[in-house]
Design an enzyme around this catalytic site. Sequence first.
Site, mmCIF file in Angstrom:
data_model
loop_
_atom_site.group_PDB
_atom_site.id
_atom_site.type_symbol
_atom_site.label_atom_id
_atom_site.label_comp_id
_atom_site.label_asym_id
_atom_site.label_seq_id
_atom_site.Cartn_x
_atom_site.Cartn_y
_atom_site.Cartn_z
ATOM 1 N N HIS A 1 69.740 -42.188 78.827
ATOM 2 C CA HIS A 1 68.833 -41.118 78.409
ATOM 3 C C HIS A 1 68.853 -40.044 79.493
ATOM 4 C CE1 HIS A 1 65.527 -39.233 76.341
ATOM 5 N NE2 HIS A 1 64.906 -39.116 77.496
ATOM 6 N N THR B 1 77.495 -34.828 84.011
ATOM 7 C CA THR B 1 78.515 -35.263 84.979
ATOM 8 C C THR B 1 78.073 -36.555 85.674
ATOM 9 O OG1 THR B 1 79.096 -32.967 85.320
ATOM 10 C CG2 THR B 1 79.859 -34.500 86.988
ATOM 11 N N ARG C 1 70.020 -42.090 66.306
ATOM 12 C CA ARG C 1 69.100 -42.657 65.319
ATOM 13 C C ARG C 1 68.130 -43.593 66.027
ATOM 14 N NH1 ARG C 1 68.672 -39.936 61.021
ATOM 15 N NH2 ARG C 1 67.785 -41.729 59.937
ATOM 16 N N ARG D 1 65.225 -46.893 56.542
ATOM 17 C CA ARG D 1 65.668 -47.196 57.902
ATOM 18 C C ARG D 1 66.099 -48.661 58.003
ATOM 19 N NH1 ARG D 1 64.871 -44.268 62.228
ATOM 20 N NH2 ARG D 1 63.231 -42.981 61.380
HETATM 21 C C1 GRF Z 1 73.992 -37.618 76.655
HETATM 22 O O1 GRF Z 1 73.343 -36.577 77.325
HETATM 23 C C2 GRF Z 1 73.133 -38.850 76.655
HETATM 24 O O2 GRF Z 1 72.343 -38.977 77.790
HETATM 25 C C3 GRF Z 1 72.257 -38.645 75.447
HETATM 26 O O3 GRF Z 1 73.067 -38.004 74.510
HETATM 27 C C4 GRF Z 1 74.134 -37.324 75.162
HETATM 28 C C5 GRF Z 1 75.391 -37.883 74.583
HETATM 29 O O4 GRF Z 1 76.542 -37.221 75.006
HETATM 30 N N1 GRF Z 1 71.700 -39.909 75.013
HETATM 31 P P1 GRF Z 1 77.963 -37.851 74.671
HETATM 32 O O5 GRF Z 1 78.046 -38.017 73.155
HETATM 33 O O6 GRF Z 1 78.085 -39.152 75.390
HETATM 34 O O7 GRF Z 1 78.948 -36.838 75.155
#
Ligand code: GRF
Length: 208
Positions: free
Chosen positions: A109, A172, A91, A65
């Site tokens: 998140h 969304t 990661r 890592r």
């Molecule tokens: C999203 O749901 C984000 O919250 C999470 O991973 C997903 C990524 O989607 N961390 P994208 O690659 O931005 O379409």
Amino acid sequence: MKRIVTLVSGRGSNMQAIHAACVQQRWPAQVVAVVSNRPGAGALAYAEQHGLASAVVDHQAYASRDAFDDALAEVIDGFQPDLLVLAGFMRILGAPFVRRYEGRMLNIHPSLLPAFPGLHTHRRALEAGCKAVGATVHFVTPELDHGPIVLQSVVPVRPGDDEHRLAERVLTTEHGIYPLAVRWFVEGKLQVEGGLVRQTDGASQVLL
Ligand code: GRF
């Protein structure tokens, strides 16, 4: 002009929303690179189509890592970022990496942190009987899915929702709150004190 580097692992819809808002709303910033740990990430195709620099640092090519984190930091620093934006970057980053970019690294998140850090957030929220879910943009600290909260979106759970439907509705809202949070950062409108984030215009830090 603030220089934004995005870190991705997949389709990169959040990265795309940020790039589009940056261009359309003429932020004092530009997305200077898209860096992926996965060679096949859809986000890389978007970068190519839009003339954005990109790089791949494949975690599978590194024995540890720490070695991966070091290689990633070297590539990132080559783009001289003011802000690192984690957008679906899958990661876990080590503490030395996180400290190197402390105060200038954001993540999104798909839960109302501090609830449900980690994976399968929507499934876990449904199992827990949550009546609302959402997403959180936060500054990154060494603890996973943790750190000063910039902005959250709240999405009511409807009867009959499953994790896919919830994920769609939350995503969304992610495309609304992540560009806004990044814009606040590049415009210098975020103050962090005692682990709490204040938007200096007094704008609402929750999207309902
Ligand atoms: C999203 O749901 C984000 O919250 C999470 O991973 C997903 C990524 O989607 N961390 P994208 O690659 O931005 O379409």
